[in-house]
Write an enzyme that holds these catalytic residues in place. Structure first.
Site, short mmCIF file in Angstrom:
data_model
loop_
_atom_site.label_atom_id
_atom_site.label_comp_id
_atom_site.label_asym_id
_atom_site.label_seq_id
_atom_site.Cartn_x
_atom_site.Cartn_y
_atom_site.Cartn_z
NE ARG A 199 -1.96 1.95 3.04
CZ ARG A 199 -2.89 2.71 4.56
NH1 ARG A 199 -3.91 2.99 4.94
NH2 ARG A 199 -2.28 3.57 4.95
CE1 TYR A 259 -5.04 5.92 8.39
CE2 TYR A 259 -5.10 5.71 5.73
CZ TYR A 259 -4.53 5.98 6.93
OH TYR A 259 -4.85 3.73 7.38
CG ASP A 262 -7.37 3.85 3.23
OD1 ASP A 262 -8.51 4.42 2.92
OD2 ASP A 262 -6.75 3.42 4.40
CG HIS A 266 -8.41 6.91 6.29
ND1 HIS A 266 -8.48 7.60 6.87
CD2 HIS A 266 -7.94 5.64 6.06
CE1 HIS A 266 -8.52 6.83 8.17
NE2 HIS A 266 -8.34 5.91 7.93
CD GLU A 282 -8.27 0.63 2.34
OE1 GLU A 282 -7.14 0.44 2.38
OE2 GLU A 282 -8.24 0.53 3.67
CD GLU A 321 -10.08 1.47 7.25
OE1 GLU A 321 -10.02 0.82 6.76
OE2 GLU A 321 -10.04 2.71 7.78
NE ARG A 376 -9.63 -1.73 3.23
CZ ARG A 376 -8.97 -1.98 4.66
NH1 ARG A 376 -8.48 -3.17 4.53
NH2 ARG A 376 -8.27 -1.74 5.57
CD GLU A 390 -4.82 -2.58 6.55
OE1 GLU A 390 -6.20 -2.75 7.10
OE2 GLU A 390 -4.33 -1.03 6.05
CD1 TRP A 402 -7.62 11.55 10.34
CD2 TRP A 402 -8.52 9.83 11.13
NE1 TRP A 402 -6.46 10.59 10.68
CE2 TRP A 402 -7.22 9.84 10.58
CE3 TRP A 402 -9.15 7.93 11.18
CZ2 TRP A 402 -5.88 8.85 11.25
CZ3 TRP A 402 -8.23 7.39 10.82
CH2 TRP A 402 -7.13 7.23 11.70
O1 EZ4 Z 1 -7.66 4.48 10.01
O2 EZ4 Z 1 -7.19 1.50 11.83
O3 EZ4 Z 1 -6.76 1.02 6.02
N1 EZ4 Z 1 -5.88 0.79 7.18
C1 EZ4 Z 1 -6.66 1.73 7.76
C2 EZ4 Z 1 -6.06 2.11 9.04
C3 EZ4 Z 1 -6.80 3.06 9.96
C4 EZ4 Z 1 -7.39 2.91 11.74
C5 EZ4 Z 1 -8.06 3.89 12.31
O4 EZ4 Z 1 -8.21 2.76 13.92
O5 EZ4 Z 1 -7.22 2.96 7.56
O6 EZ4 Z 1 -4.88 2.55 9.28
CO CO Z 2 -7.81 1.88 5.50
#
Ligand code: EZ4
Ligand code: CO
Length: 405
Positions: free
Chosen positions: A147, A159, A213, A215, A239, A265, A286, A342, A405
């Site tokens: 990743r 992030y 990702d 996010h 992702e 997630e 996921r 992951e 976030w």
């Molecule tokens: O931000 O698990 O793909 N993984 C992620 C993680 C999440 C954290 C949040 O607790 O996006 O790093």
């Molecule tokens: Co993620």
């Protein structure tokens, strides 16, 4: 056989974990992970105050019945706290069943469908040299899928970007009285990321599976553009492009790009993703055992996904404990529609608190042959690391508006 005792153990070897330990009348123990990052004590209380009294005297073999009893009996269904608490009980009971049977859990789930579980790691950097270094170090460890996250010029800490080459680790939970605050600008991000992937492909070649990702930060039209812009770099998946509670958002993204999509997630039940799966709006689901009701419920989600050609891609950051990692690896090995797993390596002290049989070798995770989950907890060592308040960051746009976030 009856459940004699259940204890909640909260420990913080570098980061917080909540763990349920269930003991039967003949002394068999099972572990379940109950960690919800940044809200750990809420799940600990849910278990201690409301669930543990219901477990004493129950038959630990009745896993499905216990799941239904806790889910339907609560009346207030779903939600991360409820589902993590149910997950902890569920995984602990699967662990006990495996130990009583003398079989590793994957055998109870149908046996191995493959030789190992392909894992992807996290590489990141504040600039290209640092990112290249990070990829190189992970390839040297044996990873075969990576990743890629990068800092964005003009933005500060964001992030997924680790704290430099020395440790290369990224841990979002911030220890302290208040969450860290980060700044975000989607336009700057969208301008920067395709060039990062162009350079990574140039440097590491066409073969290496690459993931990214977003996010949950983009609007559908922004996400569609990112997917299109990344098509030349052949991502394994993109992702969490849009906020996950809006299942219809991915419809527009899907119409505009052939970049594979993954999400889930933050989902905690099959109802969070059933439309996404049935409409084939995603390629990978996921969800993880801890956040989606344990092995019993995650298996149901993956079963639905299989009908529609959607593969698994379980969440596996450092905030899922080795107990959830083990559950994931057993399930991944057994299901027909496994995609990828992951894998963020835990700090050595976490592996010491939770000794485990699963192992990583040559890009693949293996659950090991210990009976049950194959994870234990060193309670004396755990007790040396009491809970420390920690929060996930809060994100703001450049004008101060609170953002995803
Ligand atoms: O931000 O698990 O793909 N993984 C992620 C993680 C999440 C954290 C949040 O607790 O996006 O790093
Ligand atoms: Co993620």
């Amino acid at each position: 056989m009856k459940i004699r005792d259940a204890q909640v153990i909260v420990t913080s070897p570098g980061r917080n974990f909540a763990t349920l330990k269930v003991t039967t009348d003949d002394g068999v123990t099972g572990l379940g992970d109950a960690t919800v990052n940044g809200r750990e004590l809420a799940v600990a209380s849910y278990l201690r105050d409301h669930v543990v009294p219901l477990l004493i005297g129950r038959d630990p073999h009745r896993i499905e019945d216990t799941w239904q009893f806790l889910y339907k009996g609560a009346y207030w269904r779903r939600g991360p706290v409820t589902m993590a608490a149910i997950a902890a009980v569920d995984v602990a009971l699967w662990d006990i069943k495996g130990k009583v049977a003398g079989l590793p859990l994957y055998q109870l789930l149908g046996g191995a469908s493959r030789d190992g579980v392909l894992a992807y790691c996290h590489a990141s950097g504040k600039d290209m040299p640092e990112l290249f270094d990070s990829v190189q170090r992970h390839l040297a460890l044996g990873y075969r899928a990576v990743r890629i996250q990068s800092a964005v010029p003009g933005l500060g800490k964001i992030y997924g970007v680790g704290d430099g080459v020395a440790s290369g680790r990224y841990e979002p939970a911030f220890r302290g009285p208040l969450p860290a605050e980060e700044t975000w600008d989607s336009r700057a991000y969208l301008r920067h990321i395709p060039g990062v992937f162009e350079k990574v492909r140039e440097r590491f070649g066409a073969e290496l599976p690459l993931l990214h990702d977003a996010h949950h930060r983009l609007t559908p039209v922004e996400a569609a553009r990112l997917g299109k812009d990344l098509e030349p770099y052949d991502l394994f998946w993109l992702e969490d492009v849009t906020p996950a509670e809006d299942q219809d958002a991915l419809r527009l993204v899907r119409q505009h790009t052939t970049t594979p999509l993954a999400i889930g997630e933050v989902f905690n039940s099959i109802w969070d993703c059933e439309r996404l799966i049935r409409a084939r709006l995603i390629d990978y689901i996921r969800t993880s055992a801890v956040h989606a009701g344990g092995i019993t419920h995650l298996r149901r989600i993956f079963g639905l996904a299989e009908l529609y050609g959607v593969k698994s891609g379980s969440h596996g950051p450092t905030d899922v404990s080795p107990v959830t990692m083990a559950a994931a690896v057993h399930l991944d090995l057994a299901i027909p529609n496994f995609g990828i797993q992951e894998h963020m390596r835990h700090e050595p002290i976490v592996d010491e608190v939770f000794p485990h049989a699963y192992r990583f070798a040559d890009g693949y995770l293996h659950p090991g042959e210990a009976s049950g989950l194959g994870v234990s907890i060193d309670e004396e060592l755990a007790a040396r690391y009491p809970y420390e308040r920690a929060y996930l960051p809060v994100n703001r746009l450049t004008d101060g508006t609170a953002f995803d976030w």
